[in-house]
Design a protein around this motif. Structure first.
Motif, PDB file in Angstrom:
ATOM      1  N   GLU A 142      -5.949  -1.837   7.180  1.00  0.00           N
ATOM      2  CA  GLU A 142      -6.046  -1.454   5.771  1.00  0.00           C
ATOM      3  C   GLU A 142      -7.307  -1.951   5.086  1.00  0.00           C
ATOM      4  O   GLU A 142      -7.793  -1.322   4.145  1.00  0.00           O
ATOM      5  CB  GLU A 142      -4.836  -2.004   4.999  1.00  0.00           C
ATOM      6  N   PHE A 143      -7.865  -3.096   5.544  1.00  0.00           N
ATOM      7  CA  PHE A 143      -8.987  -3.717   4.842  1.00  0.00           C
ATOM      8  C   PHE A 143      -9.967  -4.333   5.838  1.00  0.00           C
ATOM      9  O   PHE A 143      -9.555  -4.827   6.901  1.00  0.00           O
ATOM     10  CB  PHE A 143      -8.496  -4.835   3.908  1.00  0.00           C
ATOM     11  N   ARG A 201     -10.795   2.780   2.900  1.00  0.00           N
ATOM     12  CA  ARG A 201      -9.890   1.651   3.123  1.00  0.00           C
ATOM     13  C   ARG A 201     -10.068   0.557   2.067  1.00  0.00           C
ATOM     14  O   ARG A 201     -10.590  -0.526   2.348  1.00  0.00           O
ATOM     15  CB  ARG A 201     -10.088   1.031   4.521  1.00  0.00           C
ATOM     16  N   GLY A 202      -9.644   0.857   0.877  1.00  0.00           N
ATOM     17  CA  GLY A 202      -9.706  -0.168  -0.145  1.00  0.00           C
ATOM     18  C   GLY A 202      -9.113   0.292  -1.453  1.00  0.00           C
ATOM     19  O   GLY A 202      -8.709   1.449  -1.623  1.00  0.00           O
ATOM     20  N   MET A 203      -9.052  -0.636  -2.402  1.00  0.00           N
ATOM     21  CA  MET A 203      -8.472  -0.402  -3.713  1.00  0.00           C
ATOM     22  C   MET A 203      -9.533   0.126  -4.671  1.00  0.00           C
ATOM     23  O   MET A 203     -10.654  -0.397  -4.722  1.00  0.00           O
ATOM     24  CB  MET A 203      -7.893  -1.704  -4.255  1.00  0.00           C
ATOM     25  N   TYR A 214      -4.995   3.378  -3.614  1.00  0.00           N
ATOM     26  CA  TYR A 214      -5.561   2.947  -2.342  1.00  0.00           C
ATOM     27  C   TYR A 214      -6.314   4.120  -1.732  1.00  0.00           C
ATOM     28  O   TYR A 214      -5.760   5.218  -1.598  1.00  0.00           O
ATOM     29  CB  TYR A 214      -4.466   2.467  -1.389  1.00  0.00           C
ATOM     30  N   ASP A 215      -7.575   3.911  -1.397  1.00  0.00           N
ATOM     31  CA  ASP A 215      -8.392   4.944  -0.754  1.00  0.00           C
ATOM     32  C   ASP A 215      -8.181   4.841   0.751  1.00  0.00           C
ATOM     33  O   ASP A 215      -8.624   3.870   1.379  1.00  0.00           O
ATOM     34  CB  ASP A 215      -9.866   4.743  -1.102  1.00  0.00           C
ATOM     35  N   PRO A 216      -7.501   5.821   1.378  1.00  0.00           N
ATOM     36  CA  PRO A 216      -7.193   5.713   2.808  1.00  0.00           C
ATOM     37  C   PRO A 216      -8.368   6.063   3.703  1.00  0.00           C
ATOM     38  O   PRO A 216      -8.292   5.849   4.908  1.00  0.00           O
ATOM     39  CB  PRO A 216      -6.055   6.729   2.982  1.00  0.00           C
ATOM     40  N   ILE A 223       0.833  -1.202   0.000  1.00  0.00           N
ATOM     41  CA  ILE A 223       0.000   0.000   0.000  1.00  0.00           C
ATOM     42  C   ILE A 223       0.868   1.252   0.000  1.00  0.00           C
ATOM     43  O   ILE A 223       0.576   2.236  -0.689  1.00  0.00           O
ATOM     44  CB  ILE A 223      -0.954  -0.016   1.205  1.00  0.00           C
ATOM     45  N   LEU A 253      -3.222  -7.015  -3.229  1.00  0.00           N
ATOM     46  CA  LEU A 253      -4.085  -5.989  -2.639  1.00  0.00           C
ATOM     47  C   LEU A 253      -5.521  -6.117  -3.143  1.00  0.00           C
ATOM     48  O   LEU A 253      -6.470  -5.880  -2.394  1.00  0.00           O
ATOM     49  CB  LEU A 253      -3.533  -4.600  -2.941  1.00  0.00           C
ATOM     50  N   GLN A 290      -2.126   7.183  -2.961  1.00  0.00           N
ATOM     51  CA  GLN A 290      -3.261   7.075  -2.048  1.00  0.00           C
ATOM     52  C   GLN A 290      -4.149   8.302  -2.224  1.00  0.00           C
ATOM     53  O   GLN A 290      -3.681   9.440  -2.104  1.00  0.00           O
ATOM     54  CB  GLN A 290      -2.786   6.950  -0.600  1.00  0.00           C
ATOM     55  N   ASP A 329      -8.654  -6.768  -0.804  1.00  0.00           N
ATOM     56  CA  ASP A 329      -9.814  -5.881  -0.852  1.00  0.00           C
ATOM     57  C   ASP A 329     -11.116  -6.666  -0.793  1.00  0.00           C
ATOM     58  O   ASP A 329     -12.060  -6.273  -0.106  1.00  0.00           O
ATOM     59  CB  ASP A 329      -9.764  -5.037  -2.122  1.00  0.00           C
TER      60      ASP A 329
END
Length: 733
Positions: free
Chosen positions: A541-542, A480-482, A475-477, A123, A528, A128, A532
């Motif tokens: 993170e997920f 929390r995902g791709m 990655y969307d912080p 990640i 990743l 991001q 996801d």
């Protein structure tokens, strides 16, 4: 804004805007009956149509009194500014800006682990950013955003939406809650069970936050005007109980009708009750700080005293464990209580082998509930598969396939830029490569590989989105995902991730089967995508298995679920395909934990697809005039799609992409013929006929082969090929 349906006083219905880009994957354009149908893109949205209980009206076939709502164009896409967030501190700042309240959370079954260092490192190597507008989440600090869940409507929409834990429906408002037993009814195209408020509990609050969730429960903190917590609700899957614990002393009035002396009341022919360790006088409920009350429903054949006694045992959490043993996946639902047994039941149609203490009506059929704290259900194991068995195809058939493969490879196109159609094109090409190899056409297989490998490496370039706006992932912080660029069909709002990424996982597994070096090169990003949609644990993170509902045994497709009927899933088959791809990729990576979980999800998703979409038991709904369900919701079921009124589309969306693992669709041969006949009333020159003929081959391969050879090229889906269509049918003989 909430309102009541015109023909069903008391039913909850909410007008909501469409998510950006639509909820599903077909075109906003009306399909032409005489020509190819574009893929679905935009959901019909807007106010509820009179005669429905729903805020959203999918496109139905032959329902004259409810015409399809006009699709709306998506809102303009924001410019693609590259915002690279490189530190955890920046992630926290973004989360704060997105409106995540810093309310302490509580523990849950899985907890949030410290995460996998390799995942965290991957990640860190990605750009991001939030591709969509970050939502304002009613979510406590420390909780991973619960997209694609049965209760997502409590967290993401501007106003909290009703949820359907079954057998209850529950509306948690900012000022309190109402619960009810849905008044289940059906017409020719829909089974209705929208939230109908019965027992109402004003709490005098002004906001709410989800502070914990696990496989079976969600805990909601109720907040006063200044943000102080006044109490917590626990809503439980499969339970007729909603438990409330007061943080501060409070006096409440339970209504709207006065309670009887035993703490129960009959509302709309349903019996509801309250038990408490506080004081209940009539409808006046007095709770000290730390005091609690359970609000509950009793089924028509249940003993109110039995339910009242069980309601005094508070459920505090729950878990689902899956054990793959032999040919069965055994799923055990364990309800954590303060001591003693509760009352709960499995998803309708699943047999837990216990003695029921009553049965509730639901949109999925009768739901028996038992006096227990653990339920075990079983589903047949479905083995992952990436290749057709062509051992029974004779020389003439192999020669036919060889000719078709050479033609399809010569015409191969790989030009799609978004994550849905791009993924489908990868799989179409990868299946041609595998088919060519299985037929001994190695030079042809290599030509496909030479095109595919650079394209997949482009998608899997960690820094790709730092320099381009397509064929890459960020990655969307916040959520929390791709998210892939170009995003499509609301994927930036976390719609349909398992559908999109399942294609990438499957293609990566086919390409990497004999190429360990490629697996290592693409591994960081593809891992990743796997995390996801199928992380076996919750990490910072997920979420744990993002879309899969361990109670229901199937996935949900809407990321934020801004609907009055709960979450929904249309394409059960693409969820099955996703977990097949996840299992195959996990095997290549040697990740046995993720692989075992993927096999369990694959098996349960396939069993649920047959049980609730493809061959559902609809005996409880004689008014429903169809054998297949197109979209299942928490609070209703539709013979419809988001994209087309064609009968063929309503069946085909439960079939695509017909990967080798799709033999789970081999159910009752007569039911297959009936489903096909209903989907093709004027013959096979219809949209998605290729998938329908592949499905027919499970019951009648000779008839399917004859019809497939006469099928026009434009009736073959862009994720399919004539080679694979023919190979699938010949493999069934």
């Amino acid at each position: 804004m909430s309102r009541h349906s015109a023909d069903h006083p008391g039913a909850w219905s909410v007008d909501v805007p469409a998510p950006s880009g639509g909820r599903r994957r077909r075109s906003a354009d009306a399909p032409e009956a005489s020509g190819p149908v574009p893929h679905p893109r935009q959901p019909p949205t807007g106010p509820s149509v009179p005669g429905t209980d729903s805020p959203t009206v999918p496109v139905r076939a032959a329902v004259p009194r409810r015409p399809p709502a006009a699709p709306r164009p998506g809102r303009p896409r924001r410019s693609r500014r590259l915002v690279v967030l490189l530190t955890v501190a920046v992630v926290a700042i973004v989360a704060g800006v997105a409106g995540v309240w810093l309310l302490p959370g509580t523990g849950d079954r899985a907890g949030t682990t410290t995460g996998d260092p390799a995942i965290a490192a991957s990640i860190a190597g990605l750009p991001q950013r939030s591709v969509g507008v970050p939502p304002t989440m009613r979510l406590a600090e420390g909780q991973v955003p619960p997209t694609n869940r049965w209760f997502s409507g409590l967290v993401f929409p501007d106003e909290p939406q009703p949820v359907f834990p079954l057998p209850l429906s529950v509306a948690v408002r900012t000022d309190g809650l109402s619960l009810g037993l849905p008044e289940v009814r059906a017409d020719d195209a829909t089974i209705f069970g929208s939230h109908t408020p019965a027992l109402d509990v004003p709490l005098g609050t002004s906001d709410l936050r989800v502070v914990a969730y696990d496989d079976l429960t969600v805990t909601v903190a109720m907040l006063a005007a200044g943000g102080a917590e006044t109490g917590r609700l626990v809503i439980t899957r499969g339970s007729p109980f909603v438990h409330y614990t007061a943080t501060t002393a409070q006096d409440l009035t339970v209504g709207p009708q006065p309670l009887d002396a035993d703490g129960t009341v009959v509302i709309r022919d349903g019996r509801y009750g309250v038990v408490t360790d506080g004081e209940l006088t009539g409808s006046a409920l007095s709770l000290p700080a730390g005091g609690s009350a359970t609000f509950y429903a009793v089924p028509p054949d249940g003993d109110p005293a039995v339910f009242a006694d069980a309601a005094r045992v508070a459920v505090t959490g729950g878990s689902v464990t899956e054990d793959v043993a032999g040919d069965t996946v055994r799923s055990t639902l364990t309800y954590r209580t303060e001591g003693g047994d509760t009352i709960a039941g499995p998803m309708p149609g699943a047999d837990a082998g216990c003695d029921p203490v009553g049965r509730f009506a639901t949109v999925y059929g009768p739901m028996p509930v038992c006096h227990t704290s653990a339920l075990t259900v079983g589903d047949p194991v479905l083995a992952p598969s990436g290749a057709l068995d062509l051992s029974g195809v004779d020389d003439a058939g192999r020669a036919e396939l060889a000719t078709l493969v050479e033609r399809d490879v010569a015409e191969l196109t790989l030009d799609a830029a978004d994550t849905y159609f791009g993924g489908k094109q990868l799989v179409r090409a990868a299946t041609l490569m595998r088919l060519a190899s299985d037929l001994g056409l190695e030079p042809t297989a290599q030509r496909v590989r030479d095109q595919l490998v650079p394209l997949l490496e482009r998608w899997a370039d960690p820094a790709g989105c730092a320099g381009r706006s397509t064929h890459c992932f960020v990655y969307d912080p916040v959520v929390r995902g791709m998210v892939g660029l170009e995003s499509s069909f609301g994927s930036e709002e976390f719609n349909d991730h398992q559908f999109h990424y399942g294609y990438f996982l499957y293609a990566a597994a086919l390409l990497g089967r004999d190429d360990p070096a490629l697996v290592e090169r693409i591994g960081p990003v593809v891992d990743l995508l796997a995390a996801d949609v199928g992380s076996p644990v919750r990490t910072p993170e997920f979420p744990e298995y993002r879309a899969f509902d361990a109670f229901a045994g199937h996935s949900w497709a809407s990321g934020f679920s801004p609907f009055g009927d709960g979450n929904n899933q249309e394409s059960s088959s693409e969820s099955v395909s996703a977990y097949n791809g996840l299992a195959l990729w996990s095997e290549l990576r040697g990740d046995t934990v993720q692989q075992d979980r993927a096999v369990a999800m694959l098996s349960r998703e396939a069993a649920s697809a047959m049980r609730h979409w493809v061959e559902p038991d609809l005996a409880a709904f004689p008014e429903f005039a169809h054998g297949v369900v197109g979209i299942n919701w928490g609070g209703k079921r539709d013979h419809a799609t988001w994209f087309s009124a064609e009968p063929s589309a309503i069946l085909a969306i439960q079939l695509i992409p017909m990967s080798p693992v799709a033999e789970y669709l081999r159910g009752d041969p007569e039911r297959i013929r009936e489903n096909v006949a209903a989907a093709t009333p004027t013959g096979y020159d219809v949209p998605y006929a290729d998938s329908i003929l592949m499905y027919l081959a499970l019951a009648d391969p000779d008839a399917a082969a004859t019809a497939a050879r006469a099928l026009p090229d434009e009736r073959i889906d862009d994720g399919n090929s004539r080679s694979y269509l023919t190979a699938w049918i010949l493999a069934q003989r």
